[in-house]
Design a protein around this motif. Sequence first.
Motif, short mmCIF file in Angstrom:
data_model
loop_
_atom_site.label_atom_id
_atom_site.label_comp_id
_atom_site.label_asym_id
_atom_site.label_seq_id
_atom_site.Cartn_x
_atom_site.Cartn_y
_atom_site.Cartn_z
N GLY A 100 -70.11 -76.14 81.35
CA GLY A 100 -69.46 -76.41 82.62
C GLY A 100 -68.24 -75.52 82.81
O GLY A 100 -67.95 -74.65 81.98
N HIS A 102 -63.98 -75.57 84.45
CA HIS A 102 -62.83 -76.30 84.95
C HIS A 102 -61.83 -75.32 85.55
O HIS A 102 -61.77 -74.16 85.15
CB HIS A 102 -62.14 -77.09 83.84
N VAL A 125 -59.41 -79.99 87.01
CA VAL A 125 -60.57 -80.55 87.68
C VAL A 125 -61.79 -79.75 87.28
O VAL A 125 -61.73 -78.51 87.22
CB VAL A 125 -60.42 -80.52 89.22
N TYR A 127 -66.41 -79.62 86.26
CA TYR A 127 -67.78 -80.12 86.12
C TYR A 127 -68.30 -79.80 84.74
O TYR A 127 -68.02 -78.72 84.19
CB TYR A 127 -68.68 -79.45 87.17
N ASP A 135 -70.15 -88.20 82.17
CA ASP A 135 -69.26 -88.09 83.34
C ASP A 135 -69.21 -86.63 83.75
O ASP A 135 -68.56 -85.81 83.09
CB ASP A 135 -67.86 -88.62 83.00
N THR A 136 -69.89 -86.30 84.84
CA THR A 136 -70.10 -84.89 85.18
C THR A 136 -68.93 -84.27 85.94
O THR A 136 -68.71 -83.06 85.85
CB THR A 136 -71.39 -84.72 85.99
N TRP A 137 -68.18 -85.06 86.70
CA TRP A 137 -66.99 -84.55 87.40
C TRP A 137 -65.77 -85.34 86.95
O TRP A 137 -65.77 -86.59 87.04
CB TRP A 137 -67.15 -84.65 88.92
N THR A 138 -64.76 -84.66 86.46
CA THR A 138 -63.57 -85.33 85.94
C THR A 138 -62.30 -84.66 86.45
O THR A 138 -62.32 -83.50 86.89
CB THR A 138 -63.55 -85.32 84.40
N TRP A 139 -61.23 -85.40 86.38
CA TRP A 139 -59.90 -84.94 86.81
C TRP A 139 -58.89 -85.37 85.76
O TRP A 139 -58.98 -86.46 85.20
CB TRP A 139 -59.56 -85.56 88.16
N THR A 163 -62.57 -90.21 85.92
CA THR A 163 -63.93 -89.77 86.21
C THR A 163 -64.19 -89.89 87.70
O THR A 163 -63.93 -90.94 88.30
CB THR A 163 -64.94 -90.64 85.44
N TRP A 164 -64.68 -88.82 88.29
CA TRP A 164 -65.03 -88.82 89.72
C TRP A 164 -66.52 -89.07 89.94
O TRP A 164 -66.92 -89.58 90.97
CB TRP A 164 -64.63 -87.50 90.36
N HIS A 165 -67.35 -88.67 88.97
CA HIS A 165 -68.79 -88.91 89.09
C HIS A 165 -69.37 -89.17 87.71
O HIS A 165 -69.31 -88.32 86.83
CB HIS A 165 -69.49 -87.70 89.72
#
Length: 262
Positions: A100, A102, A125, A127, A135-139, A163-165
């Motif tokens: 991924g 960032h 931020v 993927y 957790d594929t999208w994180t912040w 986690t966003w997604h």
Amino acid sequence: MKSLGLLFLTGFALAAVARAQGNYEIQVYGADTQTPGTTMLELHSNFTAAGQKYFVDGQSPTNRAEHETIEITQGLNDWSELGFYIFTSERTGNGVQWVGDHIRPRVRAPERWHWPVGVSLSMEVGYQRAFFSKDTWTWEIRPIVDKQIGRWYLATNPALERTWHGPDVHLGLDLAPAAKVSYNFTHRVAGGIEYYADYGSLTNIASLHDQQQQIFPAIDLDVSPKWEINFGVGVGATASTDHWIVKGILGRRFDWGHHPRP
């Protein structure tokens, strides 16, 4: 001096291996940002000598995995920078795989403010593929405080993650800080301890068994202002942590405008 010590100890008590870092980019950040007109190119090499041996919720095992991360950081002005990460993983049977990317903007308190400690704030931020993280999208928001006291260097990164997604969206903010204490044995060599952990949800701290905690005896070599060299061996302190990790950081700074570092 007492107040500075209290500040550091408080940060260390909050400090916790972070989900955002995982075993890809294991580093305690200092408060400095890259000078305008300079670019730092870093290679983070991390090998999990003893880790998770089985698939869990569809995620690839970490045992005997080699992670190579490229980090590119550009200085924007005297108080900000922008970083970008490319994560990769190699393991027998999987080959080399892209994990991924960032992006990480960071700002700091400029030196002209004359604060008694270095302070900066990064926001990361990104993927990561579900094969490597459910957790594929994180912040992540990472406050950074550091201080050089004679030959001693202290840094704390009390990070918060979200986690966003993915399945951990409902957990809210996750407490995952890091801390470092090192001592300059010579002008070129410093040695110390780095601590990384993940305590779980801020509103529901995990039991000790389920927390991730690692301790890295580490060495920093200051061979030149252009180079960054770090090496450490991590020991997992809890049952949910990979037990042995060897990590190295090799960084090269490029100056495009011939601007001296402050």
